[in-house]
Motif scaffolding. Structure first.
Motif, PDB file in Angstrom:
ATOM      1  N   ASN A   3       0.826  -1.210   0.000  1.00 48.39           N
ATOM      2  CA  ASN A   3       0.000   0.000   0.000  1.00 48.39           C
ATOM      3  C   ASN A   3       0.857   1.256   0.000  1.00 48.39           C
ATOM      4  OD1 ASN A   3      -2.553  -0.996  -0.254  1.00 48.39           O
ATOM      5  ND2 ASN A   3      -3.124  -0.744   1.882  1.00 48.39           N
ATOM      6  N   ASN A   7       0.770   4.088  -2.664  1.00 51.37           N
ATOM      7  CA  ASN A   7       0.498   5.472  -2.270  1.00 51.37           C
ATOM      8  C   ASN A   7       1.586   6.411  -2.777  1.00 51.37           C
ATOM      9  OD1 ASN A   7      -1.776   4.551  -1.006  1.00 51.37           O
ATOM     10  ND2 ASN A   7      -0.987   4.781   1.067  1.00 51.37           N
ATOM     11  N   SER A  56     -10.046   9.807  -6.952  1.00 48.94           N
ATOM     12  CA  SER A  56     -11.190   9.255  -6.200  1.00 48.94           C
ATOM     13  C   SER A  56     -11.876   8.134  -6.964  1.00 48.94           C
ATOM     14  CB  SER A  56     -12.209  10.344  -5.893  1.00 48.94           C
ATOM     15  OG  SER A  56     -11.666  11.290  -5.022  1.00 48.94           O
ATOM     16  N   ILE A  59      -9.388   4.934  -6.872  1.00 53.04           N
ATOM     17  CA  ILE A  59      -9.100   4.328  -5.564  1.00 53.04           C
ATOM     18  C   ILE A  59     -10.415   4.200  -4.803  1.00 53.04           C
ATOM     19  CG2 ILE A  59      -7.889   4.584  -3.363  1.00 53.04           C
ATOM     20  CD1 ILE A  59      -5.739   6.159  -4.886  1.00 53.04           C
ATOM     21  N   THR A  60     -10.833   2.987  -4.571  1.00 50.07           N
ATOM     22  CA  THR A  60     -12.124   2.763  -3.907  1.00 50.07           C
ATOM     23  C   THR A  60     -11.996   2.552  -2.404  1.00 50.07           C
ATOM     24  OG1 THR A  60     -11.973   0.412  -4.428  1.00 50.07           O
ATOM     25  CG2 THR A  60     -13.182   1.808  -5.989  1.00 50.07           C
ATOM     26  N   ASP A  61     -10.787   2.333  -1.912  1.00 49.87           N
ATOM     27  CA  ASP A  61     -10.563   2.099  -0.495  1.00 49.87           C
ATOM     28  C   ASP A  61     -10.527   3.437   0.248  1.00 49.87           C
ATOM     29  OD1 ASP A  61      -9.755   1.370   2.046  1.00 49.87           O
ATOM     30  OD2 ASP A  61      -7.751   0.706   1.440  1.00 49.87           O
ATOM     31  N   PRO A  62     -11.535   3.724   1.077  1.00 47.99           N
ATOM     32  CA  PRO A  62     -11.579   5.026   1.775  1.00 47.99           C
ATOM     33  C   PRO A  62     -10.373   5.250   2.691  1.00 47.99           C
ATOM     34  CG  PRO A  62     -13.604   3.768   2.173  1.00 47.99           C
ATOM     35  CD  PRO A  62     -12.694   2.903   1.375  1.00 47.99           C
ATOM     36  N   GLN A  63      -9.855   4.195   3.301  1.00 50.44           N
ATOM     37  CA  GLN A  63      -8.689   4.348   4.184  1.00 50.44           C
ATOM     38  C   GLN A  63      -7.464   4.786   3.379  1.00 50.44           C
ATOM     39  OE1 GLN A  63     -10.471   4.341   7.446  1.00 50.44           O
ATOM     40  NE2 GLN A  63      -8.271   4.369   7.588  1.00 50.44           N
ATOM     41  N   ARG A  64      -7.331   4.237   2.203  1.00 54.14           N
ATOM     42  CA  ARG A  64      -6.198   4.620   1.341  1.00 54.14           C
ATOM     43  C   ARG A  64      -6.350   6.080   0.902  1.00 54.14           C
ATOM     44  NH1 ARG A  64      -4.605   2.560  -4.380  1.00 54.14           N
ATOM     45  NH2 ARG A  64      -2.620   3.627  -4.515  1.00 54.14           N
TER      46      ARG A  64
END
Length: 190
Positions: A3, A7, A56, A59-64
């Motif tokens: 990750n 990132n 947005s 990337i579907t992972d809100p934490q990421r």
């Protein structure tokens, strides 16, 4: 580790896109007007929004998204990073203490306006936050509180009460120019 590598790559790509949308004329005008950022690409807000929307959507992972937004916000040297961060941070995940921390580090009214419009007016604790911010004596923090209040009023999330009007009128008598203009807009909502 995977990750973090993803990132880092995303952040590099965001910065490359800022560079692709750079506008020297706007950057020079911002510098000449006293913008404190050392890295100013002069991107128009619509271009920053386009870049943020692309991220947005990919990337579907809100934490990421939260992590990427925080890393962008932490880059206090870059105007465009500071503008993009509120566009990426999922509002439902923004805790009050982090929102307050972000507000404490605002450098310009442009950053404050964008932060309130793109993120803070949508967070669960927005009502508590604006009340804390307007009590602060630092001009940009106070400005951010009143900007957030105006955003909430236009959304119907804050009510124009006589007590609130009295607070705002009292502030108007001692407000600096940027805040005075904002307060006038708020008073027009009454």
């Amino acid at each position: 580790m995977k990750n973090q590598t993803q990132n880092d790559e995303t952040l590099r790509n965001i910065r490359k896109e800022f560079f692709a949308f750079r506008n020297g004329i706007v950057a020079d005008k911002l510098r000449n007007a006293g913008d404190p950022h050392t890295v100013i690409m002069g991107c128009l807000l619509v271009d920053v929004m386009s870049i943020a929307n692309g991220i947005s959507e990919s990337i579907t992972d809100p934490q990421r998204l939260t992590t990427i937004a925080q890393e962008l916000w932490d880059d206090t040297n870059s105007r465009e990073c500071r503008l993009a961060a509120p566009m990426l941070y999922p509002p439902e995940l923004m805790p009050l203490n982090r929102a307050s921390q972000w507000c404490q580090s605002i450098e310009t009214t442009e950053i404050a306006d964008n932060l309130c419009h793109k993120l803070l007016r949508h967070i669960p604790d927005a009502d508590t936050l604006w009340r804390q911010l307007i009590a602060d004596e630092r001009p940009l923090v106070k400005y951010t509180g009143y900007r957030l209040l105006l955003n909430l009023m236009t959304l119907g999330k804050a009510q124009a009460t006589p007590a609130l009007k009295a607070i705002i009128e009292n502030e108007a008598s001692q407000a600096q120019p940027a805040l005075a203009t904002l307060i006038q807009s708020i008073l027009e909502e009454f």
